[in-house]
Scaffold this active site. Structure first.
Site, PDB file in Angstrom:
ATOM      1  N   CYS A  29       0.794  -1.236   0.000  1.00 41.22           N
ATOM      2  CA  CYS A  29       0.000   0.000   0.000  1.00 41.22           C
ATOM      3  C   CYS A  29       0.822   1.281   0.000  1.00 41.22           C
ATOM      4  O   CYS A  29       0.704   2.103  -0.918  1.00 41.22           O
ATOM      5  CB  CYS A  29      -0.931   0.010   1.210  1.00 41.22           C
ATOM      6  N   HIS A  46      -2.800   6.625   4.221  1.00 37.51           N
ATOM      7  CA  HIS A  46      -1.682   5.716   4.545  1.00 37.51           C
ATOM      8  C   HIS A  46      -0.330   6.242   4.061  1.00 37.51           C
ATOM      9  O   HIS A  46       0.539   5.478   3.653  1.00 37.51           O
ATOM     10  CB  HIS A  46      -1.930   4.311   3.968  1.00 37.51           C
TER      11      HIS A  46
END
Length: 594
Positions: A87, A148
């Protein structure tokens, strides 16, 4: 110079000046009247979605009618590649149009993603995202959903890595990601083996100190009471140091923010879909009369899996299938909003995933991590195709041809120059960009991708190189090392649940493993000099390309060191009085589910 030439020159200059003034005047008038013809952008990214989970990419058991409709009405990319199989680095590359190593987000050790909201690592302020460049062009920019890429650097108020500091006027969603800790009863996710080791060490230390105290009080050994008390205090202090960040991970990492304010801590997965869709729809509605960029970054289909009541038990593939079908519904809602507001002709819609599915993730109830179709490998597996080949669908009626399929190498990093160019912005000239404008390829003005070479990383380590020769349809890919699958003969790292690029957990290949993805997309049969006439040439060319690529990399501060990723209480986002962080904003931005 003759008077005639002077008169002609003056007329020419006058015409040019008039044209510029007219263009500026029309631009100002368009902005004032709300008739700005620059396109809107809605980027929709699913988290951990396997390319094999989508109907238009070959799945006939999970229903994805809304994504399939986008492909029918637009352009589908069949070799769309993420810059990383995890990610944080993949999203950094997407935002900047640059390989994550250039931002310091290619981890050189065990840590490959950000682990705590209270860490200091993240997307550096020196990076220029596409949102920042569109913001300079007068676009309203928003992100709804997962970020994130970090929050703060020195204190919890500086927000140095926050979306608002990277070109987004508006942020609502998860500054971190969805992890097992976010769902009560789903288990733990972050450094589980380290937690167990620290727990065992604390127990052993406690037993040792208790034994020492017993021996002292029984008179078997002369030990100062102060020493015993000090040792007890040290054991409790040592336990608190590791227990505090890990014990209440849901409170620390699983939160929702609106811009820089924490509005729900811990977050409620039961209302998350409604909240995100409500915010996304309202952003489009309030910005419909001026150019806007919306990045809808879904929390689906990352574990822990959660679905709304209307989707539970509806698919043929359990909770994971339910998740994919709900994500498809969310995509459909955004398309519906665009069509309902009459924005379709002037809005570029884009659908993708940040990387491939996590094939090792499952439990007694079945698979939880997705299917990558015919492609080998998955999330966290470096350059194996299953972890980096993702869906890529664009729709722009009247500009992009309906039903076009492009079987050329493209990248998530290509969104950067594509958006900035369409918005009339200027690409930065003070840094290396690794993406290419996709519009010439999608509109049919060129037939081949500009990506002759693509580089695939496992953390900070160059794992594989892809070569698309200009004179051939072949697509060679050379793997310099590959993860050690476990157990023996498996297709993933099932014994540790996520592959790693640490030296002890990979196998180096000399010469490199070479495949032709045009003939063998599953990477099942390595080439040899006897099976591929261009074998030696391909290895030589990828080696030269890797060396040339390495020369473009400069030293940058690493963002994924232990020092930067571990929890620091003074950086922890908090609503209320730390450490008693707790709040829940009323859900006033709901979207109808069904």
């Amino acid at each position: 110079m003759s008077p005639l030439h002077l008169r002609s020159l003056a007329c020419g200059l006058g015409s040019s000046v008039l044209a510029v003034l007219l263009a500026v005047s029309l631009g100002e008038e368009a902005a004032e009247t709300g008739n700005d013809v620059r396109p809107n952008f809605i980027l929709m990214m699913v988290d951990d979605l396997g390319i094999g989970d989508v109907g238009c990419y070959g799945n006939d058991t999970i229903r994805t009618p809304n994504i399939d409709r986008l492909a029918q009405e637009g352009v589908k990319l069949t070799q769309h590649i993420a810059a990383a199989p995890l990610c944080t680095p993949s999203r950094a590359a997407f935002m900047t149009g640059r390989y994550p190593l250039r931002s310091g987000l290619g981890g050189s050790g065990r840590v490959q993603v950000l682990l705590f909201l209270g860490g200091s690592g993240g997307l550096p302020q020196s990076e220029i995202t596409f949102a920042k460049l569109l913001q300079r062009q007068g676009y309203s920019t928003g992100i709804v959903g997962k970020w994130h890429l970090g929050v703060s650097c020195e204190n919890r108020q500086d927000h140095c890595h926050h979306p608002n500091q990277h070109g987004f006027d508006y942020f609502y969603g998860l500054p971190f990601t969805n992890i097992n800790d976010c769902k009560p009863g789903a288990g733990k996710d972050i450094l589980v083996d380290l937690q167990r080791a620290l727990r065992d060490l604390t127990v052993l230390a406690g037993l040792a100190v208790a034994t020492l105290a017993a021996v002292r009080f029984c008179g078997l050994l002369e030990i100062s009471l102060k020493v015993v008390v000090l040792l007890v205090a040290l054991v409790f202090l040592g336990a608190a140091v590791w227990y505090a960040p890990f014990a209440d991970m849901r409170r620390w990492n699983c939160i929702i923010m609106r811009n820089q304010e924490v509005v729900q801590q811990p977050m409620d997965l039961g209302t998350l879909t409604q909240r995100l869709m409500g915010e996304a729809e309202r952003f489009v509605e309030r910005n419909q009369h001026n150019p806007f960029l919306l990045f809808l970054s879904l929390a689906h289909v990352h574990v822990p899996l959660f679905v709304s009541e209307g989707f539970a038990g509806k698919s043929q593939h359990g909770l994971y299938g339910d998740n994919v079908e709900e994500a498809d519904w969310m995509i459909g809602r955004m398309v519906h909003v665009v069509d309902r507001l009459g924005l379709a002709q002037n809005t570029l819609l884009y659908f993708t995933s940040d990387h491939g599915g996590h094939i090792e993730d499952g439990d007694a109830r079945g698979q939880r991590g997705g299917w990558n179709g015919i492609y080998r490998g998955g999330k966290g597996m470096g350059g194996w195709e299953g972890g980096i080949r993702v869906p890529g669908v664009f729709r722009w009626p009247g500009r992009l041809p309906a039903g076009r399929v492009i079987d050329q190498p493209t990248s998530l990093m290509d969104l950067y120059p594509t958006l900035v160019t369409l918005a009339g912005g200027q690409l930065p000239h003070d840094r290396v960009l690794d993406g290419h404008d996709l519009m010439p390829l999608m509109e049919g003005r060129v037939q081949r991708s500009e990506h002759e070479f693509m580089f695939h990383y496992c953390g900070a380590h160059l794992n594989a190189v892809r070569w698309h020769p200009p004179d051939s349809d072949a697509i060679f890919k050379a793997h310099f090392f590959t993860p050690n699958f476990s157990p023996e003969g498996a297709g993933g790292c099932y014994n540790i649940t996520l592959c790693s690029c640490q030296p002890a957990l990979v196998r180096h290949h000399r010469p490199a493993l070479l495949f032709d993805l045009a003939r063998d997309p599953s990477e099942s049969a390595p080439l040899s000099p006897s099976t591929e006439p261009r074998y030696a040439e391909a290895l030589r060319r990828v080696g030269e390309a890797a060396e040339a690529h390495a020369r473009t990399l400069g030293p940058v501060p690493e963002q994924l060191t232990w020092e930067r990723v571990l929890w620091r209480p003074w950086l922890q986002p908090c609503c209320g009085t730390f450490p008693f962080c707790s709040c829940s904003e009323a859900n006033v931005t709901t979207a109808r589910l069904g």
